[in-house]
Write a protein that holds these residues in place. Structure first.
Motif, PDB file in Angstrom:
ATOM      1  N   LYS A   1     120.163 -48.880  17.258  1.00 46.71           N
ATOM      2  CA  LYS A   1     118.869 -48.649  17.261  1.00 46.71           C
ATOM      3  C   LYS A   1     117.870 -48.491  17.803  1.00 46.71           C
ATOM      4  O   LYS A   1     117.394 -47.964  19.235  1.00 46.71           O
ATOM      5  N   LYS A   2     118.330 -49.719  18.485  1.00 44.96           N
ATOM      6  CA  LYS A   2     118.248 -49.826  20.533  1.00 44.96           C
ATOM      7  C   LYS A   2     118.514 -49.055  20.721  1.00 44.96           C
ATOM      8  O   LYS A   2     117.627 -47.868  22.143  1.00 44.96           O
ATOM      9  N   THR A   3     119.750 -48.270  21.178  1.00 45.16           N
ATOM     10  CA  THR A   3     120.397 -47.187  22.109  1.00 45.16           C
ATOM     11  C   THR A   3     119.592 -45.654  21.494  1.00 45.16           C
ATOM     12  O   THR A   3     119.086 -45.512  22.747  1.00 45.16           O
ATOM     13  N   VAL A   4     119.379 -46.089  20.764  1.00 42.60           N
ATOM     14  CA  VAL A   4     118.474 -44.732  20.599  1.00 42.60           C
ATOM     15  C   VAL A   4     116.913 -44.578  20.972  1.00 42.60           C
ATOM     16  O   VAL A   4     116.686 -43.884  20.971  1.00 42.60           O
TER      17      VAL A   4
ATOM     18  N   LYS B   1     116.994 -36.282  23.393  1.00 42.58           N
ATOM     19  CA  LYS B   1     117.245 -36.811  21.874  1.00 42.58           C
ATOM     20  C   LYS B   1     118.471 -37.544  21.096  1.00 42.58           C
ATOM     21  O   LYS B   1     119.334 -36.677  22.176  1.00 42.58           O
ATOM     22  N   ALA B   2     118.163 -38.304  19.949  1.00 45.66           N
ATOM     23  CA  ALA B   2     119.550 -39.325  20.000  1.00 45.66           C
ATOM     24  C   ALA B   2     119.366 -39.685  18.025  1.00 45.66           C
ATOM     25  O   ALA B   2     117.777 -39.818  17.944  1.00 45.66           O
ATOM     26  N   ASP B   3     120.190 -39.838  17.729  1.00 47.16           N
ATOM     27  CA  ASP B   3     120.221 -40.119  16.694  1.00 47.16           C
ATOM     28  C   ASP B   3     121.282 -41.715  16.039  1.00 47.16           C
ATOM     29  O   ASP B   3     122.920 -41.031  16.920  1.00 47.16           O
ATOM     30  N   PHE B   4     121.371 -41.827  14.875  1.00 47.64           N
ATOM     31  CA  PHE B   4     123.006 -43.093  15.502  1.00 47.64           C
ATOM     32  C   PHE B   4     123.401 -42.640  13.748  1.00 47.64           C
ATOM     33  O   PHE B   4     122.485 -42.170  12.709  1.00 47.64           O
ATOM     34  N   ILE B   5     124.444 -43.236  13.317  1.00 41.58           N
ATOM     35  CA  ILE B   5     125.370 -42.993  11.977  1.00 41.58           C
ATOM     36  C   ILE B   5     126.180 -44.025  12.523  1.00 41.58           C
ATOM     37  O   ILE B   5     126.928 -44.351  12.939  1.00 41.58           O
ATOM     38  N   ALA B   6     125.492 -44.671  11.236  1.00 45.16           N
ATOM     39  CA  ALA B   6     126.618 -46.488  10.801  1.00 45.16           C
ATOM     40  C   ALA B   6     128.345 -46.113  10.652  1.00 45.16           C
ATOM     41  O   ALA B   6     127.572 -45.318   9.479  1.00 45.16           O
ATOM     42  N   SER B   7     128.441 -46.485  10.902  1.00 45.81           N
ATOM     43  CA  SER B   7     130.138 -46.597  10.426  1.00 45.81           C
ATOM     44  C   SER B   7     131.183 -47.086  11.024  1.00 45.81           C
ATOM     45  O   SER B   7     131.147 -47.613  12.777  1.00 45.81           O
TER      46      SER B   7
ATOM     47  N   HIS C   1     121.751 -33.290  22.563  1.00 48.36           N
ATOM     48  CA  HIS C   1     120.910 -34.573  21.753  1.00 48.36           C
ATOM     49  C   HIS C   1     123.263 -35.319  21.356  1.00 48.36           C
ATOM     50  O   HIS C   1     123.742 -34.942  21.095  1.00 48.36           O
ATOM     51  N   VAL C   2     122.810 -36.765  21.694  1.00 49.22           N
ATOM     52  CA  VAL C   2     124.036 -37.469  21.327  1.00 49.22           C
ATOM     53  C   VAL C   2     123.592 -38.042  19.902  1.00 49.22           C
ATOM     54  O   VAL C   2     122.632 -38.456  19.594  1.00 49.22           O
ATOM     55  N   LEU C   3     124.584 -38.047  19.078  1.00 47.70           N
ATOM     56  CA  LEU C   3     124.851 -38.434  18.025  1.00 47.70           C
ATOM     57  C   LEU C   3     125.028 -40.008  18.334  1.00 47.70           C
ATOM     58  O   LEU C   3     127.270 -39.718  18.384  1.00 47.70           O
ATOM     59  N   VAL C   4     125.057 -41.088  18.367  1.00 44.65           N
ATOM     60  CA  VAL C   4     125.897 -42.265  18.388  1.00 44.65           C
ATOM     61  C   VAL C   4     126.446 -42.418  17.224  1.00 44.65           C
ATOM     62  O   VAL C   4     125.609 -43.458  16.224  1.00 44.65           O
ATOM     63  N   VAL C   5     127.771 -43.679  17.193  1.00 39.02           N
ATOM     64  CA  VAL C   5     128.375 -43.953  16.360  1.00 39.02           C
ATOM     65  C   VAL C   5     128.414 -45.252  16.679  1.00 39.02           C
ATOM     66  O   VAL C   5     129.323 -45.667  17.365  1.00 39.02           O
ATOM     67  N   GLY C   6     128.116 -46.768  14.986  1.00 36.96           N
ATOM     68  CA  GLY C   6     128.504 -47.914  16.103  1.00 36.96           C
ATOM     69  C   GLY C   6     128.520 -48.813  13.896  1.00 36.96           C
ATOM     70  O   GLY C   6     127.588 -47.621  13.542  1.00 36.96           O
ATOM     71  N   ARG C   7     128.797 -49.897  14.153  1.00 35.61           N
ATOM     72  CA  ARG C   7     128.724 -50.487  12.944  1.00 35.61           C
ATOM     73  C   ARG C   7     127.545 -51.324  13.505  1.00 35.61           C
ATOM     74  O   ARG C   7     127.206 -51.627  12.565  1.00 35.61           O
ATOM     75  N   SER C   8     126.660 -51.603  14.393  1.00 34.68           N
ATOM     76  CA  SER C   8     125.444 -52.180  14.098  1.00 34.68           C
ATOM     77  C   SER C   8     124.494 -51.332  14.164  1.00 34.68           C
ATOM     78  O   SER C   8     123.883 -50.576  14.875  1.00 34.68           O
ATOM     79  N   ALA C   9     123.685 -51.668  13.000  1.00 35.48           N
ATOM     80  CA  ALA C   9     122.592 -50.717  13.522  1.00 35.48           C
ATOM     81  C   ALA C   9     121.193 -50.845  13.771  1.00 35.48           C
ATOM     82  O   ALA C   9     120.534 -50.547  14.353  1.00 35.48           O
ATOM     83  N   GLU C  10     121.520 -52.276  14.355  1.00 35.54           N
ATOM     84  CA  GLU C  10     120.902 -52.978  15.455  1.00 35.54           C
ATOM     85  C   GLU C  10     120.434 -52.397  16.873  1.00 35.54           C
ATOM     86  O   GLU C  10     119.266 -51.894  17.451  1.00 35.54           O
TER      87      GLU C  10
END
Length: 165
Positions: A43-46, A55-61, A31-40
């Protein structure tokens, strides 16, 4: 190696090496949790990982300081079923140009993202990782990583190509 019980937190996970790492770990069942500045881009990565069955989720930061690193760690623990097994500190910046032209403000941004954020992510996640430790840990790369072991202090390890315990 990997299965659906593992969770990986990948900073800078929405592009380049971080994104490729997220895709590979997801293919392995992590299960990967990707962190990045760009919500766009997040979303594309997830969406890409999920479309491939991962299985993936995004955390904006933007990981600009210790507080934002702690916030990312807390969100990761929530999304990761109360744990993070793998931390990949991939986010980083460095402005190109002569060193003598770098302002203190630029230096502070570089230091915060490249040093302070990884340090405080480890500080937030390491205590639980130590409690849950099982078996040998293997490095994912040959670069520099922060290691915490037993009652030892935090220390840096570089160039390791063997199991670390």
């Amino acid at each position: 190696m990997a299965n659906g019980n593992l969770t990986a937190l990948i900073t800078g996970g929405t592009s380049g090496i971080g994104r490729a790492t997220a895709n590979k770990l997801a293919q392995l069942g992590v299960h990967v949790l990707v962190v990045g500045r760009s919500a766009e881009r997040g979303k594309k990565t997830v969406d890409e990982i999920r479309a491939a069955g991962g299985k993936a989720d995004f955390i904006a930061s933007d990981l600009r300081d210790a507080a934002s690193a702690r916030e990312v760690a807390q969100k990761a623990v929530e999304l990761g079923n109360r744990h993070v097994d793998i931390l990949i500190n991939n986010a980083g910046i460095y402005p190109f140009g002569p060193t003598h032209e770098m302002s203190e403000e630029q230096f502070d941004r570089v230091f915060s993202l490249n040093v302070k954020a990884p340090y405080f992510l480890v500080a937030e996640l390491a205590p639980d990782g130590q409690k849950r430790q099982r078996g040998n840990r293997k490095p994912l790369d040959h670069g520099c990583r922060i290691r915490v072991g037993g009652n030892e202090p935090v220390w840096f390890e570089q160039g390791c190509d063997q199991s670390v315990d």
